[in-house]
Write a protein that holds these residues in place. Structure first.
Motif, PDB file in Angstrom:
ATOM      1  N   PRO A   1       0.823  -1.206   0.000  1.00  0.00           N
ATOM      2  CA  PRO A   1       0.000   0.000   0.000  1.00  0.00           C
ATOM      3  C   PRO A   1       0.863   1.265   0.000  1.00  0.00           C
ATOM      4  CG  PRO A   1       0.130  -0.899   2.212  1.00  0.00           C
ATOM      5  CD  PRO A   1       0.833  -1.878   1.317  1.00  0.00           C
ATOM      6  N   THR A   2       0.288   2.350  -0.514  1.00  0.00           N
ATOM      7  CA  THR A   2       0.946   3.647  -0.491  1.00  0.00           C
ATOM      8  C   THR A   2       0.197   4.562   0.467  1.00  0.00           C
ATOM      9  OG1 THR A   2       1.731   3.439  -2.770  1.00  0.00           O
ATOM     10  CG2 THR A   2       1.601   5.666  -1.864  1.00  0.00           C
ATOM     11  N   THR A   3       0.929   5.199   1.349  1.00  0.00           N
ATOM     12  CA  THR A   3       0.296   6.087   2.316  1.00  0.00           C
ATOM     13  C   THR A   3      -0.305   7.291   1.604  1.00  0.00           C
ATOM     14  OG1 THR A   3       2.360   7.279   2.712  1.00  0.00           O
ATOM     15  CG2 THR A   3       1.894   5.393   4.124  1.00  0.00           C
ATOM     16  N   GLN A   4      -1.415   7.780   2.148  1.00  0.00           N
ATOM     17  CA  GLN A   4      -2.041   8.991   1.599  1.00  0.00           C
ATOM     18  C   GLN A   4      -1.204  10.219   1.969  1.00  0.00           C
ATOM     19  OE1 GLN A   4      -6.711   7.619   1.653  1.00  0.00           O
ATOM     20  NE2 GLN A   4      -5.948   8.825   3.369  1.00  0.00           N
ATOM     21  N   GLY A   5      -1.602  11.338   1.395  1.00  0.00           N
ATOM     22  CA  GLY A   5      -0.902  12.580   1.692  1.00  0.00           C
ATOM     23  C   GLY A   5      -0.980  12.953   3.158  1.00  0.00           C
ATOM     24  N   ASP A   6      -2.071  12.525   3.828  1.00  0.00           N
ATOM     25  CA  ASP A   6      -2.206  12.808   5.259  1.00  0.00           C
ATOM     26  C   ASP A   6      -1.582  11.717   6.127  1.00  0.00           C
ATOM     27  OD1 ASP A   6      -3.938  10.721   4.905  1.00  0.00           O
ATOM     28  OD2 ASP A   6      -5.739  11.798   5.570  1.00  0.00           O
ATOM     29  N   LYS A   7      -0.829  10.788   5.509  1.00  0.00           N
ATOM     30  CA  LYS A   7      -0.052   9.742   6.174  1.00  0.00           C
ATOM     31  C   LYS A   7      -0.873   8.542   6.614  1.00  0.00           C
ATOM     32  CE  LYS A   7       3.401  13.075   7.812  1.00  0.00           C
ATOM     33  NZ  LYS A   7       4.174  13.589   8.977  1.00  0.00           N
ATOM     34  N   TRP A   8      -2.164   8.504   6.301  1.00  0.00           N
ATOM     35  CA  TRP A   8      -2.984   7.353   6.666  1.00  0.00           C
ATOM     36  C   TRP A   8      -2.873   6.273   5.592  1.00  0.00           C
ATOM     37  CZ3 TRP A   8      -6.334   6.477  10.912  1.00  0.00           C
ATOM     38  CH2 TRP A   8      -6.313   7.493  11.873  1.00  0.00           C
ATOM     39  N   VAL A   9      -3.043   5.017   6.019  1.00  0.00           N
ATOM     40  CA  VAL A   9      -2.945   3.899   5.098  1.00  0.00           C
ATOM     41  C   VAL A   9      -3.735   2.722   5.670  1.00  0.00           C
ATOM     42  CG1 VAL A   9      -0.851   2.880   6.113  1.00  0.00           C
ATOM     43  CG2 VAL A   9      -1.318   2.580   3.662  1.00  0.00           C
ATOM     44  N   LYS A  10      -4.224   1.880   4.793  1.00  0.00           N
ATOM     45  CA  LYS A  10      -4.883   0.655   5.248  1.00  0.00           C
ATOM     46  C   LYS A  10      -3.872  -0.501   5.215  1.00  0.00           C
ATOM     47  CE  LYS A  10      -9.136  -0.555   3.974  1.00  0.00           C
ATOM     48  NZ  LYS A  10     -10.246  -1.152   3.145  1.00  0.00           N
ATOM     49  N   ILE A  11      -3.792  -1.228   6.340  1.00  0.00           N
ATOM     50  CA  ILE A  11      -2.941  -2.406   6.413  1.00  0.00           C
ATOM     51  C   ILE A  11      -3.784  -3.599   6.846  1.00  0.00           C
ATOM     52  CG2 ILE A  11      -0.803  -1.147   6.852  1.00  0.00           C
ATOM     53  CD1 ILE A  11      -1.145  -1.743   9.825  1.00  0.00           C
ATOM     54  N   GLN A  12      -3.234  -4.791   6.731  1.00  0.00           N
ATOM     55  CA  GLN A  12      -3.977  -5.997   7.069  1.00  0.00           C
ATOM     56  C   GLN A  12      -3.099  -6.958   7.865  1.00  0.00           C
ATOM     57  OE1 GLN A  12      -3.121  -8.632   3.020  1.00  0.00           O
ATOM     58  NE2 GLN A  12      -5.214  -8.039   3.494  1.00  0.00           N
TER      59      GLN A  12
END
Length: 477
Positions: free
Chosen positions: A453-464
């Motif tokens: 995954p690539t982090t969003q501009g606001d640094k949030w990301v979905k992980i599993q």
């Protein structure tokens, strides 16, 4: 100390990381880990990182950004016959290659049970298997020559060696009349073969210094640290026990056994006079007690608070307890974390526990049997690599419930840190989390997830995270 086995043995015999802590010498701290060193690593087909030494060059351990790992190099009742020192020596190169930076050995000197003793009933601190006394020349583990070869090999691998030090009590003395008890006591150690540190009744409680100290153990003669003669032989004189172990035998540090039996000032005095890494076995789950002892002893301490919380979390399905206080949260530079040892092995769901201690702050310990016999060595090596190369900076807990736990190591000095996700449930789980990275690709360095995954501009990301397992995420670099 192994209480149950040891008391049975006694009955028979008595019929029978990061950065430098302000008050620790830099050369003595295995967690001086926030400086960059050369790392050599490759990646397997499924994304798991492996290393020719977790920062090792030419087969020698070199501390990575996250520091190193301690191996407990024994278990209770290792094979008799004087072979153990050679067993450990033959494993040192592989341990170094895996990123293990230090090994803790069992008590090395001759004890009352001679060739059958695990060493926790010490008689002669200067007999390392080179004097014929207590029924044997060698100890259970081997000869002095073999021990010295082990230590030399460890140092050639750039690993440290820690001695298990038993100074609460002694065993194997001869009977003598004791005016302080009005009876005969087994406190005459005047005829020990080395001739060093002879003892008599006034060197044990009760005596002219008092009736007792903080605690006795198992009916053994309780060594009196208030006696200046005892202090001098333990850490004061040039050939004291501590200085002999360090300067002649070349041990690098100390695991102090049963420190509940004497005041923390004893370890403080030893450390001030002798130096070297130091950790105490204070078997207490109260983090206030652990912190008090570590501060007063000027020593690290085993994090029993974390140990019991991990048992509740991973065996009893309550990951919320990982929010509770632990020694590594109070002072990570004085916390030695562990999942099992020679005395206690209550955690059944061990791999998530190792994922926890090898991604969090503190100085993590690997138990010999977990690594060599019981668990998946490849997975443990993967976690050791992650610890040494990615586990940097402070810790922020991002999410917890009964089944899920997510925490972030915030990185240090250019190293990005990581996000660890532990899942106790029976199904895959996914969570949005806030990282420290904007618009950057991540990967799971355990290989359990194939996501990139690539982090969003606001640094949030979905992980599993897979069921009953863990994933550990960092920048794909």
């Amino acid at each position: 100390m192994k209480k149950t086995h040891f008391l049975v043995s006694m009955l028979v015999l008595t019929i029978f990381n990061a950065c430098q802590n302000n008050d620790e010498n830099d050369n003595d701290n295995p967690r001086k880990s926030e400086s960059h060193t050369k790392t050599v690593n490759v990646t397997t087909h499924d994304g798991r990182p492996f290393s020719t030494g977790s920062g090792s060059v030419a087969g020698k351990f070199v501390s990575g950004p996250g520091g190193g790992v301690l191996m407990q190099g024994f278990y209770w009742d290792v094979p008799e016959g004087g072979t153990w020192w050679n067993v450990v020596k033959d494993k040192l190169t592989a341990w170094s290659d895996s990123g293990i930076g230090a090994v803790w050995l069992p008590p090395a000197s001759k004890a009352q049970n001679g060739a059958y003793s695990m060493g926790y009933d010490p008689t002669d601190y200067y007999d390392f298997g080179n004097f014929n006394q207590n029924g044997s020349t060698e100890t259970r583990f081997g000869s002095r020559t073999e021990l010295e070869a082990l230590i030399t090999k460890a140092h050639a691998e750039n690993m440290q060696v820690y001695a298990d030090i038993v100074i609460n009590h002694n065993s194997g003395g001869q009977s003598q009349a004791n005016p302080f008890t009005g009876t005969n006591t087994w406190t005459d150690f005047s005829a020990i073969a080395s001739g060093k540190f002879p003892r008599s009744y006034n060197d044990f409680y009760k005596n002219s210094y008092g009736n007792n100290d903080e605690g006795a153990f198992g009916g053994f003669p309780d060594l009196c640290h208030a006696n200046p003669y005892v202090q001098d032989w333990l850490w004061g004189r040039d050939d004291s026990v501590g200085k002999y172990y360090k300067n002649v035998m070349k041990f690098d540090g100390w695991r102090f056994d049963y420190v509940k039996g004497f005041g923390p000032w004893v370890v403080n005095s030893w450390n001030s006079n002798v130096g070297g890494f130091s950790v105490g076995e204070l078997w207490d789950s109260n983090v206030n007690t652990l912190e008090w002892w570590a501060n007063n002893a000027n020593s690290s301490v085993f994090d029993f608070a974390a140990y019991y919380k991990m048992d509740e979390a991973f065996d009893n399905g309550n990951l919320n307890v990982l929010n509770d206080d632990m020694m590594w949260k109070r002072n990570p530079y004085k916390a030695v974390t562990f999942v099992a040892n020679h005395d206690t092995d209550i955690i059944k769901n061990k791999m998530p526990a190792y994922a926890y201690i090898l991604t969090h702050e503190g100085y993590p310990t690997i138990f010999y049997r977990d690594y060599e016999e019981w668990l998946n060595k490849e997975r443990l090596n993967n976690l050791i690599w992650i610890h040494n190369n990615k586990a940097t900076g402070t810790t922020s807990i991002l999410y917890t419930d009964n089944d899920e736990y997510i925490a972030r190591r915030n990185g240090y000095n250019g190293n990005p840190g990581l996000v660890v996700y532990i899942n106790n449930s029976t199904s895959w789980q996914e969570r949005w989390v806030e990282t420290n990275w904007s618009s950057q690709q991540m990967k799971d360095f355990t290989g359990h997830s194939s996501w990139y995954p690539t982090t969003q501009g606001d640094k949030w990301v979905k992980i599993q995270c897979p069921p009953n397992s863990y994933s550990i995420w960092s920048l794909n670099q």
